[in-house]
Design an enzyme around this catalytic site. Structure first.
Site, short mmCIF file in Angstrom:
data_model
loop_
_atom_site.label_atom_id
_atom_site.label_comp_id
_atom_site.label_asym_id
_atom_site.label_seq_id
_atom_site.Cartn_x
_atom_site.Cartn_y
_atom_site.Cartn_z
N CYS A 171 -14.19 17.99 6.18
CA CYS A 171 -13.99 19.18 5.20
C CYS A 171 -12.67 19.14 4.67
O CYS A 171 -11.69 18.95 5.48
CB CYS A 171 -14.15 20.44 6.19
SG CYS A 171 -13.82 22.24 5.38
N ARG A 224 -8.69 -10.38 4.84
CA ARG A 224 -7.59 -11.38 4.75
C ARG A 224 -8.30 -12.83 5.09
O ARG A 224 -7.50 -13.79 4.87
CB ARG A 224 -6.20 -11.27 5.35
CG ARG A 224 -5.75 -9.82 4.93
CD ARG A 224 -4.57 -9.44 5.68
NE ARG A 224 -3.94 -8.42 5.47
CZ ARG A 224 -2.95 -7.73 4.53
NH1 ARG A 224 -2.57 -9.03 3.81
NH2 ARG A 224 -2.62 -6.88 4.18
N HIS A 242 -8.81 5.19 9.67
CA HIS A 242 -9.37 4.91 8.18
C HIS A 242 -10.67 5.39 7.77
O HIS A 242 -11.32 5.14 6.96
CB HIS A 242 -9.25 3.40 7.95
CG HIS A 242 -7.69 2.97 7.84
ND1 HIS A 242 -7.38 1.58 7.61
CD2 HIS A 242 -6.55 3.27 7.99
CE1 HIS A 242 -6.14 1.28 7.39
NE2 HIS A 242 -5.59 2.75 7.79
N GLN A 290 -5.13 -15.41 12.54
CA GLN A 290 -3.99 -15.64 11.53
C GLN A 290 -2.52 -15.12 12.19
O GLN A 290 -2.76 -14.11 13.05
CB GLN A 290 -4.40 -14.72 10.30
CG GLN A 290 -5.44 -15.39 9.52
CD GLN A 290 -5.72 -14.53 8.39
OE1 GLN A 290 -5.39 -13.58 8.20
NE2 GLN A 290 -6.36 -15.22 7.10
N THR A 296 -16.52 -8.99 12.27
CA THR A 296 -16.92 -10.32 11.66
C THR A 296 -18.23 -10.73 12.15
O THR A 296 -19.05 -11.20 11.42
CB THR A 296 -15.84 -10.97 11.44
OG1 THR A 296 -15.39 -11.54 12.75
CG2 THR A 296 -14.66 -10.56 10.42
N GLY A 333 -8.15 -8.40 16.38
CA GLY A 333 -8.73 -8.74 14.79
C GLY A 333 -8.13 -7.86 13.77
O GLY A 333 -8.77 -7.53 12.57
N CYS A 353 -18.89 23.03 4.79
CA CYS A 353 -18.65 23.48 6.01
C CYS A 353 -18.91 24.86 6.28
O CYS A 353 -18.89 25.43 5.41
CB CYS A 353 -17.07 23.03 6.47
SG CYS A 353 -16.43 23.21 7.76
N ASN A 373 -5.88 -12.48 17.20
CA ASN A 373 -6.06 -12.71 15.70
C ASN A 373 -5.91 -14.07 15.48
O ASN A 373 -5.20 -14.80 15.77
CB ASN A 373 -5.11 -11.81 15.14
CG ASN A 373 -5.60 -11.32 13.49
OD1 ASN A 373 -6.60 -10.92 13.23
ND2 ASN A 373 -4.80 -11.77 12.54
N TRP A 399 -10.63 -9.40 0.18
CA TRP A 399 -9.17 -9.53 -0.67
C TRP A 399 -9.11 -11.04 -1.32
O TRP A 399 -8.39 -11.05 -2.48
CB TRP A 399 -8.01 -8.91 -0.06
CG TRP A 399 -8.13 -7.14 0.49
CD1 TRP A 399 -9.19 -6.54 -0.44
CD2 TRP A 399 -7.42 -6.61 1.21
NE1 TRP A 399 -8.95 -5.00 0.02
CE2 TRP A 399 -7.94 -5.35 1.11
CE3 TRP A 399 -6.32 -6.89 2.11
CZ2 TRP A 399 -7.41 -4.30 1.91
CZ3 TRP A 399 -5.97 -5.83 2.96
CH2 TRP A 399 -6.58 -4.63 2.70
#
Length: 433
Positions: free
Chosen positions: A216, A139, A208, A305, A131, A280, A241, A303, A145
């Protein structure tokens, strides 16, 4: 004719019904006016949105992704942060009593860690670690979100692909370099760990995806690119690929399977960890949220939160990631390097830079086209040909040749006659069909 209705009334009804036909026709701007208007417009640059799937009409998903929760961010005093960072530094120092700042420049091996009884630290990062670079979280009070749940489309005007690693990213890289961190698992798509110098699938598991990586669909091989991978409606990038499979962007959405190789690396690191440092992330998305607890590790959570695993943590800080890592590196006596300035390799090109490069290339092609047109016109004048129109030979991507008039912007598959009274050449759109 109905003579009982006055003539003026009948004419009024007729005009009302056929008003569009009685009005004068609308005239189009001529070409000169259009060109003048185009030249008066200000140039603009393409900005890559951190969340390309966020757009008008997705507001209802905000509350769904938040699971109805609205979490407040806590404020932690600096002296509390420093005390907690010193506590973690004490756990990280080797059992032999050698100061962590003297560990050298290479990563410790598994065998060395076991023989010396040194703790084995694995770091887990989420959106909060980025951030401070201008990339929004999910959040937080102004998270993606959270805004969507309030019916607001997030204002994400920064070039996501142009961000440079934060202090926390570079501090993590230093811990890896000196052998105090065995590996990093991240749920971030921004590629900032890679830009800091970590190597995906070596000391970095990206659960992620990575915006500079395409994968591929057949053999799961990954290709790291200098440019950000464009997300298409069908997710395919248009490149292939070596195995013949199609590449697609590596981003992971809700409900999709995680990349097996990265998940396998993350699980392997988690099974041998003795310490875990969470930076985080709210620890609310499985399976990544459970990895820091594996192997009965001593857990540190940083974190702003609350998280569902706060009760499992030995050290719990509500500080910003950069602030905590600064206190930790100070306690360890380690100096953090500046973020590298990438000039080549994966992540070195931004979306804005690519847009500028495309614009410059277009201008160069037009300049070359006009230069060839002038040279051709000079040659035609030298041999006594008429130069009513200047047609330039141009080739398409598949090798087909057509002609472009640099004065009128007309195109034709065949070179028109040199006189202005010649019959018009068939246009591309007509022949192309």
């Amino acid at each position: 004719t109905n003579t009982s209705v006055p003539c003026t009334v009948r004419e009024g009804r007729l005009n009302k019904i056929l008003g569009h036909a009685l009005e004068p026709p609308i005239t189009m701007f001529n070409l000169a006016e259009l060109k003048a208007k185009k030249e008066s417009l200000k140039s603009c640059e393409t900005i890559v949105r951190p969340m390309p799937v966020v757009c008008d009409g997705t507001q209802d998903f905000g509350d769904q992704w938040l699971c109805g929760e609205r979490l407040e961010e806590a404020v932690e005093a600096d002296e509390v942060t420093e005390a907690l960072a010193h506590q973690l530094a004490g756990l990280l120092r080797p059992a032999s009593g050698v100061d962590a700042g003297c560990c050298g420049g290479g990563a410790a091996t598994d065998g060395a860690a076991e023989s010396t009884g040194s703790p084995r630290l694995v770091i887990y990062t989420g959106a909060g670690v980025s951030t401070s670079t201008g990339i929004g979280d999910y959040r937080g009070p102004k998270g993606v979100w959270t805004n969507l749940a309030e019916g607001i489309i997030p204002d994400e005007t920064c070039d996501y692909s142009a961000a440079r690693p934060s202090y926390a990213h570079m501090a993590i890289k230093k811990l890896v370099d000196v052998g105090l961190c065995a590996g990093v698992t991240s749920t971030n798509l921004d590629g900032l760990h890679m830009k800091s110098g970590l190597s995906p699938m070596e000391n970095l598991a990206e659960l992620h995806g990575n915006m500079f990586c395409e994968r591929c669909v057949r053999c799961s091989a990954e290709a790291l690119r200098a440019f950000p991978i464009q997300r298409t409606p069908k997710r395919f990038t248009g490149r292939y690929c070596d195995c013949g499979g199609c590449f697609m962007d590596s981003g992971i959405d809700f409900g999709q399977m995680l990349p097996f190789r990265h998940l396998g690396l993350a699980e392997k690191q988690a099974k041998s960890q003795t310490l875990s440092l969470v930076l985080g992330t709210s620890l609310r998305v499985q399976p990544s949220c459970d990895l820091p607890l594996a192997n009965d590790a001593t857990v540190t959570i940083v974190n702003k939160q609350e998280t569902p695993h706060d009760s499992h943590s030995t050290i719990r800080s509500f500080a910003a990631c950069d602030d905590f890592m600064l206190a930790l590196m100070t306690a360890l006596g380690l100096e953090v390097d500046e973020p590298p300035l990438l000039v080549e390799g994966p992540g070195s090109l931004t979306a804005t830079a690519l847009k500028k490069r495309t614009k410059e290339l277009t201008q160069l092609m037009r300049a070359n086209m006009h230069m060839h047109a002038d040279a051709e016109a000079t040659n035609r004048v030298a041999v006594g040909e008429a130069v009513a129109d200047v047609w330039v030979e141009v080739a398409t991507e598949d090798g087909r040749v057509y002609y472009h008039n640099t004065e009128t912007d007309e195109t034709a598959w065949e070179r028109p006659a040199p006189t202005s009274n010649a019959a018009a050449a068939p246009c591309l759109s007509a022949l192309d069909s």
